[in-house]
Write an enzyme that holds these catalytic residues in place. Structure first.
Site, short mmCIF file in Angstrom:
data_model
loop_
_atom_site.label_atom_id
_atom_site.label_comp_id
_atom_site.label_asym_id
_atom_site.label_seq_id
_atom_site.Cartn_x
_atom_site.Cartn_y
_atom_site.Cartn_z
N PHE A 153 0.86 -1.19 0.00
CA PHE A 153 0.00 0.00 0.00
C PHE A 153 0.89 1.23 0.00
CE2 PHE A 153 -4.51 1.14 1.33
CZ PHE A 153 -5.11 0.25 0.47
N GLN A 194 -7.68 14.68 4.92
CA GLN A 194 -7.12 13.86 3.84
C GLN A 194 -8.03 13.79 2.62
OE1 GLN A 194 -6.48 9.30 4.13
NE2 GLN A 194 -4.44 10.17 3.91
N HIS A 224 -8.37 11.58 -0.54
CA HIS A 224 -7.91 10.32 -1.12
C HIS A 224 -7.73 10.55 -2.61
CE1 HIS A 224 -7.88 6.12 -2.35
NE2 HIS A 224 -7.85 5.74 -1.09
N LEU A 261 -15.42 5.92 -3.11
CA LEU A 261 -14.03 5.48 -3.03
C LEU A 261 -13.65 4.39 -4.03
CD1 LEU A 261 -11.41 5.87 -1.38
CD2 LEU A 261 -12.13 3.96 0.02
N GLU A 271 -7.35 2.10 -2.59
CA GLU A 271 -5.92 2.18 -2.88
C GLU A 271 -5.40 0.79 -3.25
OE1 GLU A 271 -3.91 4.63 -0.07
OE2 GLU A 271 -1.98 3.69 -0.41
N ARG A 302 -0.72 9.30 0.15
CA ARG A 302 -1.97 9.81 -0.41
C ARG A 302 -1.93 11.30 -0.71
NH1 ARG A 302 -6.43 6.38 3.14
NH2 ARG A 302 -6.19 4.47 1.93
N HIS A 354 -11.65 12.13 2.33
CA HIS A 354 -11.67 10.75 2.81
C HIS A 354 -11.56 10.63 4.32
CE1 HIS A 354 -11.37 6.50 2.38
NE2 HIS A 354 -10.15 6.42 2.87
N ARG A 378 -2.62 10.56 6.84
CA ARG A 378 -2.77 9.18 7.30
C ARG A 378 -2.34 8.20 6.22
NH1 ARG A 378 -6.46 5.20 6.68
NH2 ARG A 378 -8.16 6.43 5.83
#
Lengths: 257, 588
Positions: free
Chosen positions: B124, B237, B239, B253, B256, B287, B352, B387
């Site tokens: 990730f 954040q 995304h 969404l 990821e 991100r 996000h 994050r």
């Protein structure tokens, strides 16, 4: 003038109600929930509809679209081109208001199911092939559309006899878990009432997660009950040994639909 | 008006919020303690925003990459948070995450497996090693469902579909919470010796968001009004990959995990543009970097037809995509008429996660109000300025448990139920019912839509002092207008009525975001200011803390706590600790 969709939405509460017609401007890719939100934001702010994620992950927005149990967030308006789209609450559960029903019974049933009882401590050594079998059941989003469509619950009000497809899937998830040591077969045979299902597969058809409820959960569970209680050799052994009471065959049978 | 009544329910501990952290807190508070514990949720059990998490839960098992360990997870998390994280929270988190995941496995979660039969881990963004334990692309569903069934078997009471409108404080400590049942509008007072807030974030203040309707920041706003400190509010954040087309799905969404499984990003000219922004990590950069890169490409005129970038996973083959990303496959097929196993698709940044939130003690999750604890997205400190994907699910488990234990220890200290002021409750009932009395006022949904417009334009992915100032004025004006929100209908399941309180909470927190964003005169992590484009060392030393006095938001700075030497040392090798050979460590 911009193109419009016409919806006929059931409005009312426990004391009764009727369908009300609304017109909503058309937008590309619109789902039924989008149309209901338009109504809520602009025409009827008190229109009650449950939803959370609007992405078919949470299972909050189950209702009946033109008579078929559906997730409102996943049902496209253009699937009904040229028709008035009727939206009604799930029939099997008592109405609270408009499209919102009282699904609390399902949460009571959930409490009756003994949780996983691992025979070894984690980390588990488990192959993907073993995980595959139960992971299908883990896809369930508890939208209760299967409960809504199940004949035993919908037409025969058999809540006291059958936990319904959702909870057969839940029991299957634990029963088929490679590390589980609990025995839920007596529960299945009696309180959970797996025998009540007469395999019409309506639940499988409405499942938005494409879980093969009947084939992969209910039928194997029925087999476990049959093995335990109806195996002729075992029945004979039980009779000879006099151990009758402990394994009494369940009395419930399936209902005609 | 007839005399209003309310029901009173007494508990040792109430947990508000039933996502991953709330349920984990309730289990920790209740299991074997003999305490009376309730979980209160504003929707149905098992529907909270946790269910939306897709990619995985980060824990440094090293099942595929043996050198992984808590030190490298700590290193990655601090670096991606741009060092304004609370180091002690990160340390606890990195050390405890694997145990929490195994606990989940023993409670029934079935993760994907490695060929050796262990928990599978996927790569990730900005994680040095393959670290995300997952179940296809529905890891959040697995987490919440497992916690839900665990929780209902630990003797807690669950109250579903309750709106909490006020947190009650008596003589400086928490006394409980007041609100109403959404189904019939009945008022209810929960008296409690301790309260755990696990109410999630406030991503719904933005127009394009991956958040569900619940993410309106209720817990943060209630606690803020009651005198609790909020921190790092400027850190929101975005995304990188939300759906773009058709309009109804904008913001939903795209995990990821698509990039984790090998998905590639292209601009309209067919160029893998991440080369320009982070040639080393490419698509798997953090991100904040990927989101900003897509934004910049669109601004430079290299965007896709609907203003995004292309994401392509089709080269992995249909079988692999359907097995690893079944939810994504289905989502695009049903909602966008598009087969991701065959075609590329458009993505663009979507709001996000809110890194900011209630300031808590790392060990116990205690806030500055005695008896009030907070965990999960509503709390602050773990993620700093950005994050890492997969860190929020392990956050829920690690700090959910700690908040539950914190509340339990606090209660064990012998604190009694606090008295509740009758007059205060009377005033609150009057306030909550007022929108029914006002005639011809403004529609709460419209206030919400306008707030989303303002926040997206003035406090979104790209900010500047001037734009933020304008945004602040607009929010303050809207707040004034919102005093006149009115609704029709009855108290029976009336979403318009519920929206009034959501909107009030979001207005307060939006002001908090903008005020903090104005103060941080640099760019750091998710906070990008075009008038201060560089990350500046002196700003790494402070967090912004806000407190509300009922009239205005006061903002102050607090020093970021310095890491002790054994942790600071992890950043001296020039690479992640797990990549350093034993001999190199000795030299350093």
């Amino acid at each position: 003038m911009a193109e419009e969709f016409t919806l006929s939405v059931w409005r009312g509460d426990a004391s009764g109600g009727h369908e009300v017609e609304y017109r909503v401007p058309k937008e590309t890719g619109m789902v039924v929930l989008d149309a209901l939100h338009y109504i809520q934001h602009n025409l009827a702010p008190d229109l009650a509809v449950r939803w959370n994620c609007k992405a078919a992950h949470c299972g909050s927005c189950g209702a009946e679209v033109n008579g078929v149990p559906k997730l409102l967030c996943k049902t496209r308006m253009d699937d009904y081109a040229g028709q008035t789209v009727s939206v009604r609450p799930m029939k099997t559960f008592p109405v609270i208001k408009d499209l919102v029903t009282d699904v609390s019974w399902n949460y009571q049933v959930a409490q009756e199911i003994p949780p996983l009882a691992p025979t070894v401590p984690a980390p588990f050594n488990m192959q993907q092939i073993d995980a595959d079998r139960v992971q299908e059941f883990h896809r369930c989003i508890e939208c209760f559309l299967c409960q809504d469509t199940c004949h035993v619950l919908r037409d025969h009000h058999g809540r006291d006899k059958y936990f319904g497809p959702r909870f057969m899937v839940k029991i299957a998830e634990f029963e088929m878990h490679p590390m589980d040591g609990a025995d839920r077969v007596p529960l299945l045979a009696h309180e959970a009432g797996v025998n009540m299902c007469n395999v019409t597969k309506c639940c499988t058809e409405v499942c938005p997660q494409h879980i093969r409820i009947t084939d992969n959960a209910i039928i194997p569970l029925k087999e476990r009950v049959a093995d335990r209680y109806y195996d002729p050799v075992r029945m004979l052994l039980r009779r000879l040994s006099g151990r009758k009471k402990a394994a009494d065959a369940p009395s419930s049978t399936s209902v005609a639909t | 008006m007839k005399q209003e009544t309310y029901e009173t329910l007494d508990y040792d501990i109430i947990v508000i919020g039933a996502g991953g952290s709330g349920l984990r807190a309730a289990v920790a508070a209740s299991e074997g303690s003999g305490l009376k514990v309730a979980v209160i949720t504003k929707s149905l059990l098992g529907k909270a925003h946790t269910v939306m998490a897709e990619g995985g839960v980060a824990a440094s098992f090293g099942n595929l990459d043996a050198p992984d360990g808590w030190e490298t997870h700590f290193y990655d998390t601090m670096r991606s948070g741009h060092f304004i994280n609370n180091y002690r929270m990160v340390e606890i988190f990195a050390k405890e995450a694997p145990d929490r995941v195994l606990e989940l496995e023993s409670w029934g979660a079935v993760f994907d497996r490695t060929p050796e039969g262990r928990i599978m881990q996927r790569p990730f963004g900005a994680h040095t090693f393959r670290r995300l334990c997952h179940i296809g692309d529905h890891t959040g569903l697995e987490l919440i469902r497992t916690m839900q069934y665990k929780a209902i078997h630990t003797g807690i009471d669950v109250f579903q579909e309750v709106t909490m409108t006020k947190l009650l404080i008596s003589h400086g400590r928490v006394a409980g919470a007041f609100g109403y049942f959404r189904a019939d509008g009945r008022f209810v007072l929960f008296r409690a010796r301790a309260v755990v807030l696990a109410t999630g974030g406030w991503g719904k203040v933005y127009k394009v968001t991956s958040n569900s309707w619940e993410s309106t920041g209720d817990g943060a706003a209630l606690a803020f009004r009651a005198g609790a400190d909020l921190m790092d509010m400027e850190m929101v954040q975005f995304h990188p990959t939300g759906m773009v087309w058709p309009p109804g799905v904008r913001g939903i969404l795209v995990t990821e995990g698509v990039r984790g499984e090998g998905g590639l990003l292209y601009n309209s000219e067919g160029e893998r543009f991440m080369q320009r922004y982070d040639p080393e990590r490419m698509e798997l950069s953090s991100r904040d970097v990927v989101a900003r890169s897509i934004f910049k490409e669109v601004q430079a005129g290299r965007g896709t037809p609907h203003g995004g970038a292309w994401l392509d996973i089709s080269h992995k083959g249909p079988e692999y995509v359907k097995m690893k990303l079944p939810g994504m496959y289905e989502q695009f097929l049903t909602l966008a008429d598009l087969d991701i196993t065959k075609e590329r698709f458009e993505v663009a940044p979507t709001c996000h996660y809110t890194m900011g939130g209630l300031r808590v003690e790392p060990e116990t999750c205690a806030t500055n109000i005695p008896g009030l604890f907070a965990a999960g997205e509503v709390a602050c400190g773990l993620h700093g300025a950005n994050r890492l994907g997969g860190n929020s699910l392990s956050d829920l488990l690690v700090f959910g448990r700690r908040a539950g234990m914190g509340a339990r220890e606090y209660v064990a200290g012998g604190v009694a139920l606090a008295e509740v002021d009758e007059a205060e409750i009377g005033q609150e009932m009057e306030r909550v019912l007022a929108p029914f009395e006002r005639e011809g006022g403004v529609n709460p949904y419209h206030i919400h839509e306008r707030l989303q417009e303002i926040m997206t334009n003035h406090a979104g992915i790209m900010r500047s002092g001037e734009i933020l100032e304008q945004g602040l004025q607009k929010v303050l004006e809207l707040k004034e207008e919102a005093r006149n929100m009115s609704i029709q209908g009855s108290r029976t399941y009336n979403p318009g009525w519920h929206a009034v309180f959501d909107v009030e909470n979001m207005l307060l927190l939006s002001e908090g975001i903008i005020r903090s964003a104005l103060e941080r005169k640099e760019s750091r992590g998710a906070h990008w200011r075009t008038d201060f484009p560089d990350e500046l060392p002196e700003w790494q030393k402070i967090n912004f803390v806000e407190r509300y006095d009922g009239e205005a938001i006061r903002i102050r700075t607090e020093p970021v706590k310095e890491m002790p030497e054994y942790l600071a040392k992890l950043f001296t090798y020039g690479k992640a600790p797990g990549l350093v050979k034993q001999s190199e460590k000795k030299e350093a």
